[in-house]
Design a protein around this motif. Sequence first.
Motif, short mmCIF file in Angstrom:
data_model
loop_
_atom_site.label_atom_id
_atom_site.label_comp_id
_atom_site.label_asym_id
_atom_site.label_seq_id
_atom_site.Cartn_x
_atom_site.Cartn_y
_atom_site.Cartn_z
N PRO A 242 0.06 33.84 -3.65
CA PRO A 242 1.09 34.78 -4.13
C PRO A 242 1.50 34.49 -5.56
N SER A 243 2.09 35.51 -6.17
CA SER A 243 2.49 35.38 -7.58
C SER A 243 3.88 34.80 -7.73
N SER A 244 4.71 34.88 -6.69
CA SER A 244 6.09 34.38 -6.80
C SER A 244 6.66 34.16 -5.42
N MET A 245 7.74 33.39 -5.36
CA MET A 245 8.42 33.19 -4.08
C MET A 245 9.10 34.48 -3.62
N ALA A 246 9.52 35.32 -4.56
CA ALA A 246 10.10 36.61 -4.16
C ALA A 246 9.06 37.44 -3.41
N ALA A 247 7.81 37.39 -3.86
CA ALA A 247 6.75 38.13 -3.18
C ALA A 247 6.48 37.54 -1.80
N VAL A 248 6.57 36.23 -1.68
CA VAL A 248 6.38 35.58 -0.38
C VAL A 248 7.48 36.02 0.59
N PHE B 127 5.42 25.80 -7.88
CA PHE B 127 5.63 24.71 -8.82
C PHE B 127 6.81 25.07 -9.73
N ARG B 128 7.77 24.17 -9.78
CA ARG B 128 8.98 24.42 -10.58
C ARG B 128 9.16 23.32 -11.61
N ALA C 224 -0.18 21.30 -3.05
CA ALA C 224 0.71 22.45 -3.01
C ALA C 224 2.14 21.97 -2.80
N PRO C 225 3.11 22.57 -3.49
CA PRO C 225 4.51 22.14 -3.33
C PRO C 225 5.03 22.37 -1.91
N PHE C 226 6.04 21.59 -1.55
CA PHE C 226 6.70 21.76 -0.26
C PHE C 226 8.08 21.14 -0.31
N GLU C 227 8.84 21.39 0.76
CA GLU C 227 10.16 20.79 0.91
C GLU C 227 10.27 20.15 2.29
N VAL D 233 2.11 28.81 -4.99
CA VAL D 233 2.48 29.73 -6.07
C VAL D 233 2.36 28.92 -7.35
N LEU D 234 1.31 29.16 -8.12
CA LEU D 234 0.95 28.24 -9.20
C LEU D 234 1.91 28.28 -10.38
N GLY D 235 2.37 29.44 -10.76
CA GLY D 235 3.32 29.52 -11.87
C GLY D 235 2.83 28.77 -13.09
N GLY D 236 3.65 27.82 -13.58
CA GLY D 236 3.33 27.05 -14.77
C GLY D 236 2.09 26.19 -14.63
N MET D 237 1.71 25.84 -13.40
CA MET D 237 0.50 25.04 -13.21
C MET D 237 -0.74 25.81 -13.65
#
Length: 681
Positions: free
Chosen positions: A649-655, A578-579, A556-559, A608-612
Amino acid sequence: MQFAIARHGAAELQKFQGKPVLRTGTAHRTLCTLLLGAACSTAFARGLPAQLTIGSRTIPVIVIDGLQFRDLDRDGQLTPYEDWRRSPDVRSADLVSRMTLEEKAGAVMHGNFPEIATERGMSSLGYDPEPLRALVQSKKITSFLTRLAVPPARMAEQNNAAQKLAEGGRLGIPLTVSTDPRHHFLYITGQGSNGAGYSRWPESMGFAALGDVSLVRQFGDIARREYRATGIHQALSPQVDLYTEPRWARGYGGFGSNPQVSRAMASAYVEGFQGGRGGIGQDSVLATIKHWVAYGATENGLDAHNAYGHISRVNARTFKLQIEPFLGGFDASVGAVMPTYSVVDGARVNGKPVEQVGAGFNRQLLTDLLRGRYRFKGIILSDWSITNDCLQRCMAPSAETPQGRAELGMPWGVEGLTRMQRFAMGMNAGIDQFGGVAEPELIVEAVHKGMLSEARLNQSVVRLMTVKFQMGLFENPFVDARDTARTVNPPEVAALALKAQAEAQVLLKDPHKLLPLKPGTRVFARGISAEAILSAGLVPVTNPAQAQVALVRISAPFERLHPYHFFGSRQHEGRLDFRAGDPDLVSVQELSAKVPVIAALFLDRPAVLGGMDTAASTILANFGVSDEALLASVTGRIPPKGKLPFELPSSMAAVEAQDPALPDDSLSPLYRHGAGIMPHH
């Protein structure tokens, strides 16, 4: 007049070392009770064997009426607290009445075992004996956390050496040895330990994915036996904080986002570790349910180990939800509770707003709520370092002055108090023992200054000593290091743990029915060993163009939003999506142009899987899985059975729009809580 009670023979009075000795059988309980009161009646009622196992290195063993006892105070007589036929409560009260103020103050410290220093920092050698001697003999500390990353036999030897050192104490009080979880995959200081030879299971989230409380109970029973075989007595687990803020770095340690599931899992976990639902016994490992309460409801998912993440926000509804998992621990008579670091904002107790101080200093949360409303009678152990200062390197570290271990402090809400005042405030709030610190002199000072009563201190020490008596440590704190080969991770346990890892995976998508892979399938792998591929009956290839399928581990992505903070540099924070340009996404996209890709996705946080979700042909999520277990599922030998223990979640905006204290409330999640399919056959 001092008596010894034997559980055989006719009643008769004899002399032993000039003292009257009462010999009594079952038919003479009435006489025994008249002479000895509750201590006698409980000796019969507890159903103890005729002789408990006695283990000693330097403490003399005395024999009375054919029974053996450790002469812990070395006075040649059977002092009441040395008499294992008496109840733990009676023995504890007697012991505490004999302890000095300094010894009591040492007992309410839960220190860290000092390790032999290595270049890498983590010891693979053992405890450093001279600093340990000072902590045990000078500071009178009798509880320690071990972070050793050594094989089980070595762990047993090191804990035996520490117990031998403790035998030199005036009253012979044995050590309680604790550990962070060491049966899983993530090793982060303050959150988990390297198991180094213990059986390896999925993270708690994997158990939640399976939803099998009997398996959790079985795991706890196995872990209990492995811990006790290596001289470990207390588990700083289970973590039951609800995973309600998807960005939170500690969520993986709990049982997901559902309060009812978490409650059931907590109950089974405690039952397994403590050996039943009746509290602590001779073979128990003391379970420590944490973190009381609302730890996961943190703003922006930032963690309360850090000054920048110390606020949790709730309301009446969400506070009740955050409490529910703990009820499972209470149902199973959990022996210890660890409060959160967090300042809990928005909660009310008995109609009053909760004071804005960390839970370890909060009388409303500990005494009024935990002990009052929920009638908890066990040990309240603070999380680590709450009495330390948080100064410049703690509050605002920089590249030039990063925060190190020496600068750790979590005194949230009481930053302006002295360390001595924090100790007094914590104990008066309800704390029994302070984690990660070794400053008993400040407890002594608080008592002398009238900020803490000795009567209050005695309450905590009685609780702490009672558990040692219940676990039989005063009779035998030693273990047989040779026994670890039989007890710790034998083949049948390793097979069961492997099965749990494999089955706990969640198959999110497989539209092209790639799974299970047939024997002989050519596999291009990334993050999986070629040896494991071969052992699974597949053919490893080094060129994707020659492969029939690619199998790739991703996370899972992180910073790293706070790289100069001690925990901020270790924890996964920030975005979940994923970006474009993310290495894992680029890798899968490039491979998918050549070959179908199976993505083995480690979900330490809800990605948030997005393109993955588009790039990978198949997504198999896991919560800690070895190469062998992963391939067992991919080949169909042990099919995955898990269901998502939280939504994706479907997006970071939703998070960002969701309530951090409310489970699974993001808008239009891509995969809902409970998602998961079975492989095609």
